[in-house]
Design a protein around this motif. Sequence first.
Motif, PDB file in Angstrom:
ATOM      1  N   ALA A   1       0.842  -1.186   0.000  1.00 22.04           N
ATOM      2  CA  ALA A   1       0.000   0.000   0.000  1.00 22.04           C
ATOM      3  C   ALA A   1       0.878   1.236   0.000  1.00 22.04           C
ATOM      4  O   ALA A   1       1.452   1.600   1.022  1.00 22.04           O
ATOM      5  CB  ALA A   1      -0.915  -0.008   1.217  1.00 22.04           C
TER       6      ALA A   1
ATOM      7  N   HIS B   1       1.229  11.534   0.422  1.00 23.34           N
ATOM      8  CA  HIS B   1       0.568  12.714   0.969  1.00 23.34           C
ATOM      9  C   HIS B   1       0.949  13.876   0.054  1.00 23.34           C
ATOM     10  O   HIS B   1       2.135  14.184  -0.118  1.00 23.34           O
ATOM     11  CB  HIS B   1       1.011  12.943   2.415  1.00 23.34           C
ATOM     12  N   TYR B   2      -0.080  14.561  -0.462  1.00 23.54           N
ATOM     13  CA  TYR B   2       0.105  15.298  -1.713  1.00 23.54           C
ATOM     14  C   TYR B   2      -0.741  16.562  -1.765  1.00 23.54           C
ATOM     15  O   TYR B   2      -1.841  16.625  -1.203  1.00 23.54           O
ATOM     16  CB  TYR B   2      -0.291  14.340  -2.840  1.00 23.54           C
TER      17      TYR B   2
ATOM     18  N   THR C   1       1.087   5.201  -0.348  1.00 30.92           N
ATOM     19  CA  THR C   1       0.275   6.412  -0.261  1.00 30.92           C
ATOM     20  C   THR C   1       1.187   7.628  -0.282  1.00 30.92           C
ATOM     21  O   THR C   1       2.142   7.712   0.492  1.00 30.92           O
ATOM     22  CB  THR C   1      -0.565   6.421   1.027  1.00 30.92           C
TER      23      THR C   1
ATOM     24  N   ARG D   1      -2.119  13.918 -14.382  1.00 30.93           N
ATOM     25  CA  ARG D   1      -2.781  13.692 -13.095  1.00 30.93           C
ATOM     26  C   ARG D   1      -2.723  14.936 -12.223  1.00 30.93           C
ATOM     27  O   ARG D   1      -3.687  15.260 -11.525  1.00 30.93           O
ATOM     28  CB  ARG D   1      -2.161  12.490 -12.374  1.00 30.93           C
TER      29      ARG D   1
ATOM     30  N   PRO E   1       1.624   0.806  -8.238  1.00 26.69           N
ATOM     31  CA  PRO E   1       0.341   1.430  -7.894  1.00 26.69           C
ATOM     32  C   PRO E   1       0.464   2.292  -6.640  1.00 26.69           C
ATOM     33  O   PRO E   1       1.197   1.948  -5.708  1.00 26.69           O
ATOM     34  CB  PRO E   1      -0.581   0.224  -7.635  1.00 26.69           C
ATOM     35  N   TYR E   2      -0.252   3.382  -6.624  1.00 27.57           N
ATOM     36  CA  TYR E   2      -0.192   4.281  -5.466  1.00 27.57           C
ATOM     37  C   TYR E   2      -1.511   5.024  -5.325  1.00 27.57           C
ATOM     38  O   TYR E   2      -2.300   5.121  -6.260  1.00 27.57           O
ATOM     39  CB  TYR E   2       0.956   5.287  -5.621  1.00 27.57           C
ATOM     40  N   GLU E   3      -1.712   5.544  -4.135  1.00 26.40           N
ATOM     41  CA  GLU E   3      -2.872   6.376  -3.850  1.00 26.40           C
ATOM     42  C   GLU E   3      -2.405   7.757  -3.420  1.00 26.40           C
ATOM     43  O   GLU E   3      -1.323   7.902  -2.837  1.00 26.40           O
ATOM     44  CB  GLU E   3      -3.718   5.760  -2.726  1.00 26.40           C
ATOM     45  N   LEU E   4      -3.236   8.756  -3.689  1.00 23.22           N
ATOM     46  CA  LEU E   4      -2.942  10.113  -3.257  1.00 23.22           C
ATOM     47  C   LEU E   4      -3.806  10.469  -2.060  1.00 23.22           C
ATOM     48  O   LEU E   4      -5.011  10.257  -2.080  1.00 23.22           O
ATOM     49  CB  LEU E   4      -3.202  11.110  -4.390  1.00 23.22           C
ATOM     50  N   GLN E   5      -3.165  11.003  -1.034  1.00 24.05           N
ATOM     51  CA  GLN E   5      -3.865  11.527   0.132  1.00 24.05           C
ATOM     52  C   GLN E   5      -3.670  13.039   0.107  1.00 24.05           C
ATOM     53  O   GLN E   5      -2.594  13.542   0.420  1.00 24.05           O
ATOM     54  CB  GLN E   5      -3.299  10.934   1.425  1.00 24.05           C
TER      55      GLN E   5
END
Length: 206
Positions: A2, A6-7, A4, A195, A26-30
């Motif tokens: 996972a 912080h952005y 993430t 993005r 793969p990554y997620e943006l917080q």
Amino acid sequence: MALTLHYHPYSRAAGTLWALEEAGVPYELQVVDLLKGAQKHPDYLAINPMGKMPTLVDDGVVVTEAAAIALYLADRYAPGRLAPALDDPRRGSYLRWSFFTPGVIEPAVMAKASGWEVKEVSAGWGSYAAMIAAAESAIAKGPFLLGEEFSMADVVFGGMLRFLIGFQQIEPRPLFTAYTERLDRRPAFQRAEARNQAMRKELGLQ
């Protein structure tokens, strides 16, 4: 796994998207509401006491500082592709120019812009003129820092050059311009820019 980030699209984390896209993980943006000062909230300070971005959390491992995050991603997720192996002689140049970026380019530019009067022999970054000459020497043979092979060092070094040229803090010398134009053609860079643009629109920042 996972990942993430912080952005905020108006922070250095915007450049970290390029590193993530090059790594191909793969990554997620917080999103951290920079305009409301959320980066100074105790919850955020608990993971990054500097209260700045980017901050990457990789399955519980916290990495801060844009250059460190980029090199971490290359070593962990793209060794041999974006980061020379530990026994590869090119790793010396890879590390040299990656650390040159925050350690010499940024303070030399800040010193010039702020009118700091420092002795070149006392300042770790030397002088602005010496920094420019060294930066040009790094890409003189090209097309990338390691010659024909692109690496994460180009994300760190090239990303900073692009940023500083865009804000007119470094003059757009021909070597710099040709180099950043080559980097702009990379699909990963274009995905990251798209993005960032989409996030600015989503957050109503346009």
